[in-house]
Motif scaffolding. Structure first.
Motif, mmCIF file in Angstrom:
data_model
loop_
_atom_site.group_PDB
_atom_site.id
_atom_site.type_symbol
_atom_site.label_atom_id
_atom_site.label_comp_id
_atom_site.label_asym_id
_atom_site.label_seq_id
_atom_site.Cartn_x
_atom_site.Cartn_y
_atom_site.Cartn_z
ATOM 1 N N ALA A 234 0.439 -1.053 0.222
ATOM 2 C CA ALA A 234 0.083 -0.004 0.233
ATOM 3 C C ALA A 234 0.751 0.923 0.337
ATOM 4 O O ALA A 234 1.853 1.136 0.691
ATOM 5 N N ASP A 235 0.606 1.928 -0.496
ATOM 6 C CA ASP A 235 0.986 3.645 -0.572
ATOM 7 C C ASP A 235 1.225 4.398 1.146
ATOM 8 O O ASP A 235 0.246 4.366 1.515
ATOM 9 N N PRO A 236 2.061 3.989 1.332
ATOM 10 C CA PRO A 236 2.542 4.748 2.225
ATOM 11 C C PRO A 236 2.458 5.824 2.779
ATOM 12 O O PRO A 236 1.916 6.816 4.278
ATOM 13 N N GLU A 237 2.676 7.249 1.879
ATOM 14 C CA GLU A 237 1.465 8.451 1.875
ATOM 15 C C GLU A 237 0.146 8.012 2.084
ATOM 16 O O GLU A 237 -0.087 8.600 2.924
ATOM 17 N N VAL A 238 -0.268 7.553 1.461
ATOM 18 C CA VAL A 238 -1.712 7.580 1.522
ATOM 19 C C VAL A 238 -2.311 6.850 3.355
ATOM 20 O O VAL A 238 -3.357 7.169 3.608
ATOM 21 N N LEU A 239 -1.508 5.903 3.694
ATOM 22 C CA LEU A 239 -1.965 5.660 4.539
ATOM 23 C C LEU A 239 -1.394 6.148 6.054
ATOM 24 O O LEU A 239 -2.295 5.964 6.491
ATOM 25 N N THR A 240 -0.447 6.856 5.780
ATOM 26 C CA THR A 240 0.102 8.552 6.859
ATOM 27 C C THR A 240 -1.697 9.229 6.990
ATOM 28 O O THR A 240 -1.991 9.454 7.319
ATOM 29 N N GLU A 241 -1.861 9.528 5.918
ATOM 30 C CA GLU A 241 -3.226 9.937 5.388
ATOM 31 C C GLU A 241 -4.160 9.998 6.411
ATOM 32 O O GLU A 241 -5.509 10.176 6.653
ATOM 33 N N ILE A 242 -4.791 8.832 6.613
ATOM 34 C CA ILE A 242 -6.109 7.496 6.753
ATOM 35 C C ILE A 242 -5.424 7.007 8.315
ATOM 36 O O ILE A 242 -6.714 7.698 8.734
ATOM 37 N N ALA A 243 -4.198 7.430 8.287
ATOM 38 C CA ALA A 243 -4.345 7.140 10.133
ATOM 39 C C ALA A 243 -4.275 8.550 11.080
ATOM 40 O O ALA A 243 -4.957 8.863 11.678
ATOM 41 N N ALA A 244 -3.912 9.692 9.837
ATOM 42 C CA ALA A 244 -4.371 11.177 10.439
ATOM 43 C C ALA A 244 -5.534 11.314 10.176
ATOM 44 O O ALA A 244 -5.934 12.087 11.663
ATOM 45 N N ALA A 245 -6.614 10.746 9.894
ATOM 46 C CA ALA A 245 -8.175 11.040 10.005
ATOM 47 C C ALA A 245 -8.762 10.195 10.856
ATOM 48 O O ALA A 245 -9.827 10.086 11.296
ATOM 49 N N GLY A 246 -7.808 9.531 11.624
ATOM 50 C CA GLY A 246 -8.523 8.428 12.390
ATOM 51 C C GLY A 246 -8.654 7.094 12.417
ATOM 52 O O GLY A 246 -8.822 6.716 13.654
ATOM 53 N N CYS A 247 -7.870 6.652 11.694
ATOM 54 C CA CYS A 247 -8.311 5.440 11.249
ATOM 55 C C CYS A 247 -7.336 4.984 12.022
ATOM 56 O O CYS A 247 -5.911 5.050 11.062
ATOM 57 N N GLN A 248 -6.871 4.105 12.509
ATOM 58 C CA GLN A 248 -5.860 2.737 13.333
ATOM 59 C C GLN A 248 -5.698 2.021 12.009
ATOM 60 O O GLN A 248 -6.632 1.288 10.693
#
Length: 253
Positions: A234-248
């Motif tokens: 998975a794209d690590p930058e997108v994962l960082t944004e997902i985590a920042a949005a409140g999803c573990q």
């Protein structure tokens, strides 16, 4: 186009291609739409609406061919997800290839007892049959969609609306920090949302190719998800944004 009694312009009976595009927009904006509501809105029959929805789903791949994509990643995600289940849990398990990997991993956990799995996937129910009586299986009921061996509305959400499960594992075709969880399959998107609402822990399972993608039908916002289990592709930058949005976020494998 016709005129509504209140003076506004209606969307009655446009050309099929235009109607289907507008339906897609409504479903995208609202997350779902009932066949009867769409029929009234566009001045067509329920049969025509279902034909339009089928046309919008053109390009959806059968379950068997989807199994060939990213098998190692899906297996790793399945093992990680199954490892979070404890004795006494009630688990909602969505239809799909990644969730089938969860079912297979649960069967291999021979120490696990007194687990109930609720699923809308006929193939998943058959996978779990091998683990009886350690794992009890409840099938949601509903209307069969042969392409994915899944049960959907009408009557697909009746049981789910009465449940308070420990966890729901739901698959999808797209996970995006802004667009949220989306799916190419319109009837199943409604079932997926009902599954998530019926569980205390809401877990999305998706291989790395789904991360950053956006598909036709919205299931829910990213903030409504407890956990995303994916893999290192998975794209690590997108994962960082997902985590920042409140999803573990957890990576399997």
């Amino acid at each position: 186009m016709g005129i509504r009694p209140g003076g506004g312009v209606s969307e009655l009976n446009p050309l099929a291609e235009v109607r289907q595009a507008r339906m897609a927009g409504i479903i995208w904006d609202e997350g779902f739409a009932r066949v009867t509501d769409l029929a009234d809105r566009f001045g067509v029959s329920a049969v025509t609406v279902r034909a339009d929805l089928t046309a919008l789903e053109a390009g959806e791949r059968p379950f068997e061919s989807s199994q060939l994509e990213a098998p190692l990643q899906k297996s790793s995600i399945g093992v990680r997800a199954a490892g979070t289940i404890s004795a006494g849990d009630t688990v909602i398990l969505d239809v799909g290839t990644t969730t089938t990997a969860i079912a297979r991993a649960l069967v291999l956990r021979t120490e696990l007892r007194d687990v109930t799995v609720v699923t809308n996937g006929l193939n998943i129910a058959l996978e779990l049959e091998r683990a009886a009586p350690r794992i009890s299986v409840v099938v949601t009921g509903g209307t069969l969609r042969p392409l994915q061996h899944s049960l959907v509305n009408p009557l697909g959400t009746a049981l789910l609306e009465r449940l308070h499960a420990s966890v729901a594992f739901v698959g999808c075709n797209g996970v995006d920090p802004e667009a949220g969880i989306t799916n190419v399959n319109l009837p199943e998107a409604e079932i997926k949302r009902a599954m998530l609402l019926a569980a205390r822990r809401r877990v999305i399972v998706a291989d790395g190719s789904k991360v950053g993608e956006v598909e036709l039908a919205k299931v829910c916002d990213i903030e409504e998800v407890t956990l995303l289990i994916t893999d290192p592709t998975a794209d690590p930058e997108v994962l960082t944004e997902i985590a920042a949005a409140g999803c573990q976020v957890e990576l399997a494998g």
